[in-house]
Design a protein around this motif. Structure first.
Motif, PDB file in Angstrom:
ATOM      1  N   GLY A 176       9.716   6.817  -0.488  1.00 26.16           N
ATOM      2  CA  GLY A 176       9.102   5.499  -0.443  1.00 26.16           C
ATOM      3  C   GLY A 176       9.386   4.666  -1.676  1.00 26.16           C
ATOM      4  N   LEU A 177       9.642   5.316  -2.809  1.00 26.12           N
ATOM      5  CA  LEU A 177       9.976   4.579  -4.031  1.00 26.12           C
ATOM      6  C   LEU A 177      11.278   3.810  -3.885  1.00 26.12           C
ATOM      7  N   LEU A 178      12.148   4.271  -3.008  1.00 28.62           N
ATOM      8  CA  LEU A 178      13.406   3.561  -2.761  1.00 28.62           C
ATOM      9  C   LEU A 178      13.311   2.601  -1.584  1.00 28.62           C
ATOM     10  N   LEU A 179      12.569   2.991  -0.547  1.00 31.09           N
ATOM     11  CA  LEU A 179      12.542   2.195   0.675  1.00 31.09           C
ATOM     12  C   LEU A 179      11.570   1.026   0.627  1.00 31.09           C
ATOM     13  N   PHE A 180      10.382   1.231   0.061  1.00 33.52           N
ATOM     14  CA  PHE A 180       9.389   0.162   0.075  1.00 33.52           C
ATOM     15  C   PHE A 180       9.819  -1.080  -0.709  1.00 33.52           C
ATOM     16  N   PRO A 181      10.447  -0.947  -1.894  1.00 33.91           N
ATOM     17  CA  PRO A 181      10.933  -2.184  -2.537  1.00 33.91           C
ATOM     18  C   PRO A 181      11.979  -2.917  -1.697  1.00 33.91           C
ATOM     19  N   LEU A 182      12.817  -2.177  -0.984  1.00 39.98           N
ATOM     20  CA  LEU A 182      13.801  -2.807  -0.095  1.00 39.98           C
ATOM     21  C   LEU A 182      13.102  -3.564   1.033  1.00 39.98           C
TER      22      LEU A 182
ATOM     23  N   LEU B 289      11.064  -8.618   3.391  1.00 35.93           N
ATOM     24  CA  LEU B 289       9.938  -9.385   3.936  1.00 35.93           C
ATOM     25  C   LEU B 289       9.760 -10.707   3.194  1.00 35.93           C
ATOM     26  N   TYR B 290      10.007 -10.716   1.878  1.00 37.78           N
ATOM     27  CA  TYR B 290       9.927 -11.980   1.146  1.00 37.78           C
ATOM     28  C   TYR B 290      11.068 -12.922   1.525  1.00 37.78           C
ATOM     29  N   LYS B 291      12.233 -12.370   1.841  1.00 35.37           N
ATOM     30  CA  LYS B 291      13.322 -13.220   2.333  1.00 35.37           C
ATOM     31  C   LYS B 291      12.960 -13.835   3.680  1.00 35.37           C
ATOM     32  N   ILE B 292      12.329 -13.051   4.536  1.00 39.23           N
ATOM     33  CA  ILE B 292      11.886 -13.573   5.834  1.00 39.23           C
ATOM     34  C   ILE B 292      10.823 -14.639   5.638  1.00 39.23           C
ATOM     35  N   LYS B 293       9.912 -14.399   4.697  1.00 40.46           N
ATOM     36  CA  LYS B 293       8.852 -15.373   4.423  1.00 40.46           C
ATOM     37  C   LYS B 293       9.448 -16.701   3.947  1.00 40.46           C
ATOM     38  N   ALA B 294      10.479 -16.641   3.131  1.00 45.73           N
ATOM     39  CA  ALA B 294      11.138 -17.870   2.661  1.00 45.73           C
ATOM     40  C   ALA B 294      11.835 -18.588   3.822  1.00 45.73           C
ATOM     41  N   LYS B 295      12.462 -17.846   4.732  1.00 48.81           N
ATOM     42  CA  LYS B 295      13.105 -18.467   5.889  1.00 48.81           C
ATOM     43  C   LYS B 295      12.072 -19.134   6.782  1.00 48.81           C
ATOM     44  N   TRP B 296      10.940 -18.462   6.959  1.00 51.24           N
ATOM     45  CA  TRP B 296       9.895 -19.015   7.824  1.00 51.24           C
ATOM     46  C   TRP B 296       9.271 -20.256   7.200  1.00 51.24           C
TER      47      TRP B 296
ATOM     48  N   LEU C 253       0.832  -1.214   0.000  1.00 50.53           N
ATOM     49  CA  LEU C 253       0.000   0.000   0.000  1.00 50.53           C
ATOM     50  C   LEU C 253       0.864   1.262   0.000  1.00 50.53           C
ATOM     51  N   GLY C 254       1.951   1.236   0.762  1.00 50.68           N
ATOM     52  CA  GLY C 254       2.863   2.370   0.774  1.00 50.68           C
ATOM     53  C   GLY C 254       3.540   2.574  -0.571  1.00 50.68           C
ATOM     54  N   LEU C 255       3.927   1.486  -1.216  1.00 46.77           N
ATOM     55  CA  LEU C 255       4.528   1.578  -2.547  1.00 46.77           C
ATOM     56  C   LEU C 255       3.522   2.098  -3.558  1.00 46.77           C
ATOM     57  N   ALA C 256       2.277   1.655  -3.458  1.00 47.36           N
ATOM     58  CA  ALA C 256       1.230   2.150  -4.366  1.00 47.36           C
ATOM     59  C   ALA C 256       0.992   3.639  -4.149  1.00 47.36           C
ATOM     60  N   ASP C 257       1.028   4.091  -2.894  1.00 47.82           N
ATOM     61  CA  ASP C 257       0.861   5.513  -2.614  1.00 47.82           C
ATOM     62  C   ASP C 257       2.015   6.325  -3.184  1.00 47.82           C
ATOM     63  N   ALA C 258       3.236   5.816  -3.060  1.00 48.11           N
ATOM     64  CA  ALA C 258       4.398   6.520  -3.612  1.00 48.11           C
ATOM     65  C   ALA C 258       4.324   6.579  -5.141  1.00 48.11           C
ATOM     66  N   CYS C 259       3.875   5.492  -5.775  1.00 45.47           N
ATOM     67  CA  CYS C 259       3.717   5.488  -7.234  1.00 45.47           C
ATOM     68  C   CYS C 259       2.613   6.440  -7.667  1.00 45.47           C
ATOM     69  N   PHE C 260       1.527   6.480  -6.897  1.00 44.94           N
ATOM     70  CA  PHE C 260       0.431   7.406  -7.198  1.00 44.94           C
ATOM     71  C   PHE C 260       0.924   8.842  -7.122  1.00 44.94           C
ATOM     72  N   SER C 261       1.710   9.170  -6.099  1.00 44.10           N
ATOM     73  CA  SER C 261       2.258  10.527  -5.969  1.00 44.10           C
ATOM     74  C   SER C 261       3.179  10.862  -7.135  1.00 44.10           C
ATOM     75  N   LEU C 262       3.932   9.886  -7.603  1.00 44.33           N
ATOM     76  CA  LEU C 262       4.826  10.126  -8.725  1.00 44.33           C
ATOM     77  C   LEU C 262       4.046  10.370 -10.012  1.00 44.33           C
ATOM     78  N   VAL C 263       3.042   9.549 -10.261  1.00 44.28           N
ATOM     79  CA  VAL C 263       2.314   9.630 -11.529  1.00 44.28           C
ATOM     80  C   VAL C 263       1.382  10.840 -11.580  1.00 44.28           C
ATOM     81  N   TYR C 264       0.598  11.049 -10.533  1.00 43.97           N
ATOM     82  CA  TYR C 264      -0.447  12.067 -10.604  1.00 43.97           C
ATOM     83  C   TYR C 264      -0.034  13.423 -10.056  1.00 43.97           C
ATOM     84  N   GLN C 265       0.939  13.469  -9.152  1.00 46.48           N
ATOM     85  CA  GLN C 265       1.338  14.741  -8.577  1.00 46.48           C
ATOM     86  C   GLN C 265       2.754  15.142  -8.952  1.00 46.48           C
TER      87      GLN C 265
END
Length: 138
Positions: free
Chosen positions: A117-123, A128-135, A99-111
């Motif tokens: 957030g465009l740099l931090l949310f993908p990180l 989180l996907y690495k943690i999910k794989a470990k779990w 949701l945060g990444l979508a908000d950052a993309c929305f701000s980029l496209v429309y405003q």
């Protein structure tokens, strides 16, 4: 004296230890700053005028503050679930990150605003996907 741990406790403890320290630290810092900001601006809720740096363009200011507090509670609960090793906390953190990444993309496209957030949310999503794989292996 010997302590007996249940298998569920051992699994949750192992999951909790697989969350990186930098993710725990940054989550606690971000939630702490967000909480302090909310406490500060909520103090202005019943006054006639908000500080100059806060602009809320809505007729129902109480509803806006309620939504900000609700988001904080949801984010804090999902982060607590993540650091304690609960799978639903991991899924909730993934949803909030998307949701945060979508908000950052929305701000980029429309405003036209380039958000940090465009740099931090993908990180965060990658971690989180690495943690999910470990779990999943545990």
């Amino acid at each position: 004296m010997q302590t007996v741990f249940t298998p569920g406790y051992n699994l949750l403890n192992q999951r909790s230890l697989s969350v990186p320290v930098w993710l725990k630290f940054s989550g606690v810092c971000l939630l702490g700053v967000y909480f302090l900001f909310l406490v500060y601006i909520t103090g202005f809720l019943y006054q006639q005028q908000l500080p100059a740096f806060i602009t809320i363009t809505t007729e129902n200011v109480t509803l806006a503050f309620g939504m900000m507090w609700l988001f904080f509670i949801v984010a804090a609960a999902s982060f607590y679930g993540l650091i304690t090793g609960r799978y639903r906390g991991l899924i909730a953190c993934l949803i909030l990150a998307y949701l945060g990444l979508a908000d950052a993309c929305f701000s980029l496209v429309y405003q036209g605003k380039i958000d940090l957030g465009l740099l931090l949310f993908p990180l965060f999503i990658y971690q989180l996907y690495k943690i999910k794989a470990k779990w999943a292996r545990a």
